[in-house]
Design an enzyme around this catalytic site. Structure first.
Site, PDB file in Angstrom:
ATOM      1  N   LYS A  22       0.845  -1.196   0.000  1.00 40.08           N
ATOM      2  CA  LYS A  22       0.000   0.000   0.000  1.00 40.08           C
ATOM      3  C   LYS A  22       0.882   1.248   0.000  1.00 40.08           C
ATOM      4  O   LYS A  22       0.678   2.166  -0.778  1.00 40.08           O
ATOM      5  CB  LYS A  22      -0.892  -0.049   1.238  1.00 40.08           C
ATOM      6  CG  LYS A  22      -1.926   1.030   1.330  1.00 40.08           C
ATOM      7  CD  LYS A  22      -2.888   0.716   2.483  1.00 40.08           C
ATOM      8  CE  LYS A  22      -3.813   1.878   2.758  1.00 40.08           C
ATOM      9  NZ  LYS A  22      -4.736   1.608   3.866  1.00 40.08           N
ATOM     10  N   GLU A  32      10.684  -4.417   4.476  1.00 42.06           N
ATOM     11  CA  GLU A  32      10.779  -5.834   4.094  1.00 42.06           C
ATOM     12  C   GLU A  32      10.466  -6.004   2.614  1.00 42.06           C
ATOM     13  O   GLU A  32      11.197  -6.661   1.863  1.00 42.06           O
ATOM     14  CB  GLU A  32       9.776  -6.685   4.903  1.00 42.06           C
ATOM     15  CG  GLU A  32      10.076  -6.817   6.381  1.00 42.06           C
ATOM     16  CD  GLU A  32       9.418  -5.745   7.228  1.00 42.06           C
ATOM     17  OE1 GLU A  32       9.112  -4.646   6.690  1.00 42.06           O
ATOM     18  OE2 GLU A  32       9.209  -5.988   8.427  1.00 42.06           O
ATOM     19  N   GLY A  71      -5.083  -2.623   5.178  1.00 35.64           N
ATOM     20  CA  GLY A  71      -4.256  -3.733   4.678  1.00 35.64           C
ATOM     21  C   GLY A  71      -4.883  -5.087   4.942  1.00 35.64           C
ATOM     22  O   GLY A  71      -5.010  -5.927   4.042  1.00 35.64           O
ATOM     23  N   ARG A  72      -5.313  -5.326   6.189  1.00 33.17           N
ATOM     24  CA  ARG A  72      -5.824  -6.655   6.561  1.00 33.17           C
ATOM     25  C   ARG A  72      -7.229  -6.916   6.022  1.00 33.17           C
ATOM     26  O   ARG A  72      -7.769  -7.990   6.255  1.00 33.17           O
ATOM     27  CB  ARG A  72      -5.779  -6.813   8.076  1.00 33.17           C
ATOM     28  CG  ARG A  72      -6.520  -5.728   8.853  1.00 33.17           C
ATOM     29  CD  ARG A  72      -6.087  -5.740  10.315  1.00 33.17           C
ATOM     30  NE  ARG A  72      -6.608  -4.621  11.084  1.00 33.17           N
ATOM     31  CZ  ARG A  72      -6.068  -3.410  11.120  1.00 33.17           C
ATOM     32  NH1 ARG A  72      -4.999  -3.127  10.381  1.00 33.17           N
ATOM     33  NH2 ARG A  72      -6.574  -2.455  11.880  1.00 33.17           N
ATOM     34  N   GLU A 132      -4.873  -7.331  15.120  1.00 31.94           N
ATOM     35  CA  GLU A 132      -4.431  -5.996  14.726  1.00 31.94           C
ATOM     36  C   GLU A 132      -5.604  -5.007  14.832  1.00 31.94           C
ATOM     37  O   GLU A 132      -5.401  -3.828  15.097  1.00 31.94           O
ATOM     38  CB  GLU A 132      -3.906  -6.053  13.291  1.00 31.94           C
ATOM     39  CG  GLU A 132      -2.867  -4.993  12.989  1.00 31.94           C
ATOM     40  CD  GLU A 132      -2.147  -5.281  11.687  1.00 31.94           C
ATOM     41  OE1 GLU A 132      -1.241  -6.128  11.695  1.00 31.94           O
ATOM     42  OE2 GLU A 132      -2.493  -4.661  10.673  1.00 31.94           O
ATOM     43  N   HIS A 165      -3.802 -33.871  17.759  1.00 37.81           N
ATOM     44  CA  HIS A 165      -2.611 -34.611  18.187  1.00 37.81           C
ATOM     45  C   HIS A 165      -1.562 -33.660  18.733  1.00 37.81           C
ATOM     46  O   HIS A 165      -0.397 -34.030  18.864  1.00 37.81           O
ATOM     47  CB  HIS A 165      -2.048 -35.403  17.008  1.00 37.81           C
ATOM     48  CG  HIS A 165      -3.038 -36.402  16.493  1.00 37.81           C
ATOM     49  ND1 HIS A 165      -3.053 -37.712  16.901  1.00 37.81           N
ATOM     50  CD2 HIS A 165      -4.093 -36.251  15.652  1.00 37.81           C
ATOM     51  CE1 HIS A 165      -4.061 -38.338  16.308  1.00 37.81           C
ATOM     52  NE2 HIS A 165      -4.713 -37.466  15.547  1.00 37.81           N
ATOM     53  N   LYS A 189       7.652  -0.517  12.272  1.00 39.58           N
ATOM     54  CA  LYS A 189       8.281  -0.071  11.031  1.00 39.58           C
ATOM     55  C   LYS A 189       9.395   0.955  11.325  1.00 39.58           C
ATOM     56  O   LYS A 189      10.336   1.082  10.559  1.00 39.58           O
ATOM     57  CB  LYS A 189       7.239   0.525  10.087  1.00 39.58           C
ATOM     58  CG  LYS A 189       6.267  -0.528   9.546  1.00 39.58           C
ATOM     59  CD  LYS A 189       5.323   0.032   8.497  1.00 39.58           C
ATOM     60  CE  LYS A 189       4.360  -1.048   8.018  1.00 39.58           C
ATOM     61  NZ  LYS A 189       3.486  -0.646   6.930  1.00 39.58           N
TER      62      LYS A 189
HETATM   63  C1  G6Q Z   1      -2.561  -4.246   7.891  1.00 44.82           C
HETATM   64  C2  G6Q Z   1      -1.377  -3.579   8.386  1.00 44.82           C
HETATM   65  C3  G6Q Z   1      -0.072  -4.175   7.920  1.00 44.82           C
HETATM   66  C4  G6Q Z   1       0.323  -3.781   6.506  1.00 44.82           C
HETATM   67  C5  G6Q Z   1       1.777  -4.182   6.261  1.00 44.82           C
HETATM   68  C6  G6Q Z   1       2.230  -3.899   4.856  1.00 44.82           C
HETATM   69  O1  G6Q Z   1      -3.699  -3.899   8.125  1.00 44.82           O
HETATM   70  O2  G6Q Z   1      -1.453  -2.234   8.162  1.00 44.82           O
HETATM   71  O3  G6Q Z   1      -0.054  -5.579   8.051  1.00 44.82           O
HETATM   72  O4  G6Q Z   1      -0.525  -4.373   5.579  1.00 44.82           O
HETATM   73  O5  G6Q Z   1       2.588  -3.540   7.190  1.00 44.82           O
HETATM   74  O6  G6Q Z   1       2.113  -2.546   4.557  1.00 44.82           O
HETATM   75  P1  G6Q Z   1       2.268  -2.049   3.069  1.00 44.82           P
HETATM   76  O7  G6Q Z   1       1.181  -2.644   2.264  1.00 44.82           O
HETATM   77  O8  G6Q Z   1       2.206  -0.555   3.107  1.00 44.82           O
HETATM   78  O9  G6Q Z   1       3.615  -2.541   2.579  1.00 44.82           O
END
Ligand code: G6Q
Length: 548
Positions: A207, A213, A268-269, A354, A385, A513
């Site tokens: 996003k 990462e 994001g989620r 989250e 198990h 971050k």
């Molecule tokens: C989700 C969070 C988080 C995010 C990641 C990746 O709701 O905000 O998991 O999606 O940190 O972020 P970017 O899409 O900006 O790389």
């Protein structure tokens, strides 16, 4: 705007506390009569939700619904669906539900017709997937694309992985996907070692397009492609982006025509129905992807329109609040009895933790009651198990969701009946338990002596009374997966409203971050490590001396 109501100060909460005192020592099984299953189960299309194996009565459910009303759940739902800025700490609307509205259902938010924007991107995705699968999109050596590698993390990874895995039986385009999320170089190294550069397309999903990462992995992949013999001019044939940040996408060298946008009102989620679902569409094709969106939308409509008594996400949310806030349950398990759903618990671990892992209320004050539980789980029967021991006989109360299907994609002899026999047996055993007397009788029949019975029977006793929800669906399809995803999303929303928290920000993730960037400088410059506690300083220094 969402109201700022402390749930524990409502009339219904006081009444629930009294009711809890009356009910806490009863057992679930004694609440059963011939009609309990009928009265405590709900149906939605080909899904049956049985919540009868919970310590709830009509009075419990009525009081919990009154709590939802006292906390203005109904107006909060309207606010979300209509695009009010209910994510107040980031001043954003929360409109993942718009992502799955049918084409041509106009929705104007902040002056824009978002349905039009959404469907433009979905059609762009469809066209792109068509080019990949028809073979007209060529790699640098003239070959067509066989592998898609999605590079993203958190919300830009987990949903796509979960849906890709869940819909494995619907992989139909000939394209397979791999997912790289961790900045640990071991992951991308293994993926790059397994693919053919000329036949691979990388989707950089971020996003912000600035997550360390993702950008580190993206640059590694880019360099690898060049090392394999591609030229700079070939980057556009092998990299596309899913992002909200066009500027940064351009800086990376991706042609903005190969960028699939989404918007700041998609968390994001909650983003897998947006362009973040592109790798999924590459594997299952656009028809199946649209069917997934349709399933999500159908459950959105149910949540929005069904009365509270018949509303599945609301009922799930309220039962969970009952255990979380009155019984003190700290965790909840999600246990799918279907291997293809093996990432479903992890996906909703993020979705739930989250969203509702918050301790400041909407008025900015510290919260004095429990909010979101720890979510965890693994598929059945594997879990049986492993960790089921604690659920059956441990000291902790762990409400569980069991998810199973009547039809399997691979019946394979009698595997599916064995799987489902376990599914039904577990929820029954968790509720019914096994008394000391039953254990003694069993041991006697098996020939144990009186002394052996006396000595061992306490260990073999099961108290029962362990609550479960059961979701029995006819079949896992793109549509029914959509129902389940939307159902859990709206459970989370309902709980966030009642707990008086903001479910759609994630400042804890933002902190992560920032934190590493200062230490990274210390690791890379070789200078003495200062400004840390002695533990952190000691660890960093040892790392530096060993990492030569
Ligand atoms: C989700 C969070 C988080 C995010 C990641 C990746 O709701 O905000 O998991 O999606 O940190 O972020 P970017 O899409 O900006 O790389």
């Amino acid at each position: 705007m969402l109201e700022k109501i402390n749930p524990t100060r409502t009339n219904s909460w006081y009444r629930l506390s009294d009711h809890f005192d009356e009910l806490r020592d009863r057992s679930i099984i004694e609440l059963f009569n011939d009609r309990r299953f009928e009265q405590y189960s709900l149906s939605f299309e080909d899904m049956l939700f049985d919540f009868s194996k919970n310590l709830v009565t009509d009075e419990t459910m009525d009081l919990l619904r009154a709590l939802a009303r006292d906390c203005q759940l109904e107006s909060s739902i309207k606010d979300m669906f209509s695009g009010e800025h209910i994510n107040e700490t980031e001043d954003r609307a929360v409109l993942h539900t718009a992502l799955r509205m049918p084409e041509g259902s106009p929705l104007t938010v902040d002056g824009e017709d978002v349905n039009k924007q959404i469907w433009e991107v979905l059609r762009q995705m469809e066209k792109f997937v068509g080019e990949l699968t028809s073979g007209s999109w060529k790699g640098y050596n003239g070959n067509s694309i066989k592998t898609v590698v999605n590079i993203g993390i958190g919300g830009s990874d987990l949903g796509a992985v979960m849906v890709y895995e869940a819909l494995t039986p619907y992989h139909s385009t000939g394209i397979t996907c791999q997912f790289v999320s961790n900045v640990d170089g071991n992951q991308i190294t293994e993926v790059l070692n397994s693919i053919d550069a000329g036949e691979t397309l990388f989707i950089i999903s971020s996003k912000s397009f600035s997550t360390i990462e993702t950008m580190t992995n993206a640059h590694t992949a880019r360099q690898w492609l060049l090392d394999q013999g591609a030229g700079e001019e070939d980057i556009k044939k092998h990299f596309v982006a899913v992002s909200t940040n066009e500027q940064k996408v351009k800086e990376f060298g991706i042609d903005p025509r190969n960028m699939f946008v989404f918007w700041d009102w998609v968390g994001g989620r909650y983003s897998v129905p947006s362009a973040i679902g592109l790798p999924v569409m590459c594997a299952i094709g656009s028809e199946n992807f649209f069917e997934f969106l349709q399933g999500l939308h159908e459950m959105d409509n149910h949540f929005r329109n069904a009365p509270m008594e018949k509303n599945i996400p609301m009922t799930m949310a309220l039962i969970s609040i009952w255990y979380n806030n009155f019984f003190g349950a700290e965790t909840e398990a999600i246990i799918p009895y279907y291997q293809y759903l093996h990432r479903f618990p992890a996906y909703f671990q993020q979705g739930n933790m989250e969203s509702n892992g918050k301790s400041i209320d909407r008025a900015g004050g510290r919260i004095g009651y429990q909010t979101g539980p720890v979510i965890w789980g693994e598929p059945g029967t594997n879990g049986q198990h492993a960790f089921f021991q604690l659920i059956h006989q441990g000291t902790k109360l762990i409400p569980c969701d069991f998810i199973g299907f009547a039809q399997s994609h691979n019946e394979t002899g009698n595997h599916h009946d064995i799987l489902m026999a376990n599914f039904f047996a577990q929820t029954e055993a968790l509720m019914v338990g096994k008394s000391r007397e039953e254990v003694a009788l069993e041991m006697k029949i098996a020939g144990s002596s009186k002394d052996e019975i006396k000595e061992l029977s306490p260990f073999k006793e099961f108290s029962g009374d362990r609550p479960t929800n059961t979701f029995l669906l006819k079949k896992l399809t793109p549509q029914s997966l959509g129902w389940m995803v939307s159902m859990y999303e709206h459970k989370i929303f309902t709980q966030g409203v009642i707990w008086n928290i903001y479910s759609f920000d994630q400042w804890g993730v933002e902190l992560g971050k920032e934190l590493a960037s200062n230490i990274l400088k210390e690791l890379e410059d070789g200078e003495p490590t200062e400004n840390h506690d002695s533990s952190t300083k000691g660890l960093i220094e040892r790392y530096k001396s060993w990492h030569q």
